[in-house]
Design a protein around this motif. Structure first.
Motif, PDB file in Angstrom:
ATOM      1  N   ALA A 122       0.948  -1.339   0.068  1.00 37.66           N
ATOM      2  CA  ALA A 122       0.073   0.114   0.027  1.00 37.66           C
ATOM      3  C   ALA A 122       0.831   1.229  -0.033  1.00 37.66           C
ATOM      4  N   ARG A 123       0.450   2.170  -0.658  1.00 38.51           N
ATOM      5  CA  ARG A 123       1.102   3.537  -0.810  1.00 38.51           C
ATOM      6  C   ARG A 123       0.092   4.763  -0.413  1.00 38.51           C
ATOM      7  N   LEU A 124       0.579   5.803   0.556  1.00 35.35           N
ATOM      8  CA  LEU A 124      -0.332   6.989   0.702  1.00 35.35           C
ATOM      9  C   LEU A 124       0.684   8.234   0.432  1.00 35.35           C
ATOM     10  N   ARG A 125       0.271   8.873  -0.515  1.00 37.28           N
ATOM     11  CA  ARG A 125       0.498  10.146  -0.828  1.00 37.28           C
ATOM     12  C   ARG A 125       0.151  11.414  -0.170  1.00 37.28           C
ATOM     13  N   ASN A 178      -3.571   0.371  -3.329  1.00 39.73           N
ATOM     14  CA  ASN A 178      -2.996  -0.715  -2.831  1.00 39.73           C
ATOM     15  C   ASN A 178      -2.964  -2.055  -3.621  1.00 39.73           C
ATOM     16  N   TRP A 179      -2.237  -2.817  -3.522  1.00 38.59           N
ATOM     17  CA  TRP A 179      -2.106  -4.189  -4.397  1.00 38.59           C
ATOM     18  C   TRP A 179      -1.987  -5.404  -3.491  1.00 38.59           C
ATOM     19  N   ARG A 180      -2.632  -6.361  -3.811  1.00 37.08           N
ATOM     20  CA  ARG A 180      -2.726  -7.891  -2.883  1.00 37.08           C
ATOM     21  C   ARG A 180      -2.235  -8.867  -3.911  1.00 37.08           C
ATOM     22  N   GLY A 181      -1.441  -9.780  -3.394  1.00 36.02           N
ATOM     23  CA  GLY A 181      -0.945 -10.724  -3.876  1.00 36.02           C
ATOM     24  C   GLY A 181      -0.253 -11.841  -3.335  1.00 36.02           C
ATOM     25  N   PRO A 243      -6.283  -3.336   6.900  1.00 34.17           N
ATOM     26  CA  PRO A 243      -7.647  -2.873   6.804  1.00 34.17           C
ATOM     27  C   PRO A 243      -8.189  -1.881   5.542  1.00 34.17           C
ATOM     28  N   GLU A 244      -9.484  -1.895   5.304  1.00 37.26           N
ATOM     29  CA  GLU A 244      -9.895  -1.456   4.210  1.00 37.26           C
ATOM     30  C   GLU A 244      -9.946   0.208   4.294  1.00 37.26           C
ATOM     31  N   LEU A 259      -3.701   5.186   9.830  1.00 42.56           N
ATOM     32  CA  LEU A 259      -3.938   4.380  10.830  1.00 42.56           C
ATOM     33  C   LEU A 259      -3.930   2.823  10.354  1.00 42.56           C
ATOM     34  N   ALA A 260      -4.431   2.555   9.183  1.00 40.39           N
ATOM     35  CA  ALA A 260      -4.203   1.110   8.625  1.00 40.39           C
ATOM     36  C   ALA A 260      -2.649   0.830   8.493  1.00 40.39           C
ATOM     37  N   LEU A 261      -1.816   1.826   7.933  1.00 44.97           N
ATOM     38  CA  LEU A 261      -0.513   1.613   7.647  1.00 44.97           C
ATOM     39  C   LEU A 261       0.114   1.251   9.123  1.00 44.97           C
TER      40      LEU A 261
END
Length: 300
Positions: A122-125, A178-181, A243-244, A259-261
């Motif tokens: 996940a990445r937040l800018r 975000n990316w999931r794998g 978390p979503e 908060l999720a990160l």
């Protein structure tokens, strides 16, 4: 017509990169090897020699074996009813277990909980109003961070999230992706996004997995009076899902993303990277810089 075709190219050319800094590592993807220890040979001691003279063992009388009675079973095989029932019960148990494992492998939940992603990147800018105090705080956070262990990387994410949450009144633009794998692909996705962040500025400071590089002496600052933004990117590779986060992002979503990160722990943190631009004090970005260099940003 020519201007319409050249318009996007002129915008890209007009976007001049500023200085930038970053800190992080991939410590969670590395499994420390345990050194192999060869055990020393056990000491050998001479066996004691018996001191008493050898004596002939006593002779006991031999009696005939008692008669064996066989319970007749089904047919002439001699297998009792109790043995047949036991075999049937064991067969039913084995069949139930195999059905459960087969259901889990097909992704239907089952015993193994299959279907859940092994990792999330996940990445937040966040684009904030420029503050030299925030620039200095980010540099200090990067310098003091332990970037070689999962514990240090988890602390880096926590400290960066706390710092940005305290600056919520300065948030103006933001984006979250975000990316999931699989675990095998997560490191490659983390590296791609980290490289993308690093390519958006001229790197004047970097601390990665304990190695520090500074290039401030070779860089000429662009000090312009109309610039007013600072862009921060927080990137995390996490074991299992995070978390979503709601979309569109807005300020409440950006807070939820931080908060999720920060919910990551040393056991779930695979990799982390904090970056910001501009890094040299006095430099800043304007709104055109933000929307040209990072078109995915939305107004918070």
């Amino acid at each position: 017509m020519l201007l319409a075709l050249l318009g996007p190219a002129l915008l890209v050319v007009g976007f001049a990169q500023r200085s930038g800094g970053g800190a992080g590592g991939r410590g969670g993807f590395r499994t420390p090897s345990v050194p192999r220890v060869n055990p020393s040979p056990a000491p050998s001691f001479p066996l004691p020699t018996p001191s008493r003279p050898y004596s002939t063992p006593p002779v006991y009388p031999v009696y005939p074996a008692p008669p064996v009675y066989v319970t007749p079973g089904i047919g002439s095989g001699g297998i009792g009813m109790a043995s047949i029932i036991t075999i049937l019960v064991l067969g039913l148990i084995a069949y139930s277990v195999m059905r459960g494992l087969s259901s889990a492998a097909r992704g239907g939940g089952g015993l193994l909980g299959a279907g859940a992603p092994e990792a999330e990147v996940a990445r937040l800018r966040l684009a904030l109003l420029y503050s030299p105090e925030l620039q200095r705080a980010l540099r200090r956070l990067a310098e003091e961070a332990d970037t070689e262990t999962p514990q240090g990387l988890a602390d880096l994410v926590d400290n960066a999230a706390a710092l940005l949450l305290r600056e919520q009144s300065s948030w103006k633009f933001g984006s979250y992706e975000n990316w999931r794998g699989s675990l095998e692909q997560a490191e490659g996705q983390f590296d791609r996004w980290m490289t993308e962040d690093r390519s958006s500025y001229v790197e004047t400071y970097r601390k990665f997995e304990g190695k520090v590089e500074t290039h401030e002496a070779e860089y000429t600052p662009r000090l312009e009076p109309d610039k007013r933004y600072l862009l921060v990117s927080l990137l995390l590779a996490h074991r299992g899902p995070l978390p979503e986060v709601p979309k569109p992002l807005r300020a409440a979503g950006a807070r939820q993303a931080l908060l999720a990160l920060s919910s990551s722990t040393p056991l779930t943190t695979l990799a982390a990277y904090l970056s910001w631009t501009p890094e040299v004090e006095g430099e800043a970005l304007n709104e055109q810089d933000l929307l040209t260099g990072w078109p995915g940003l939305e107004l918070l």
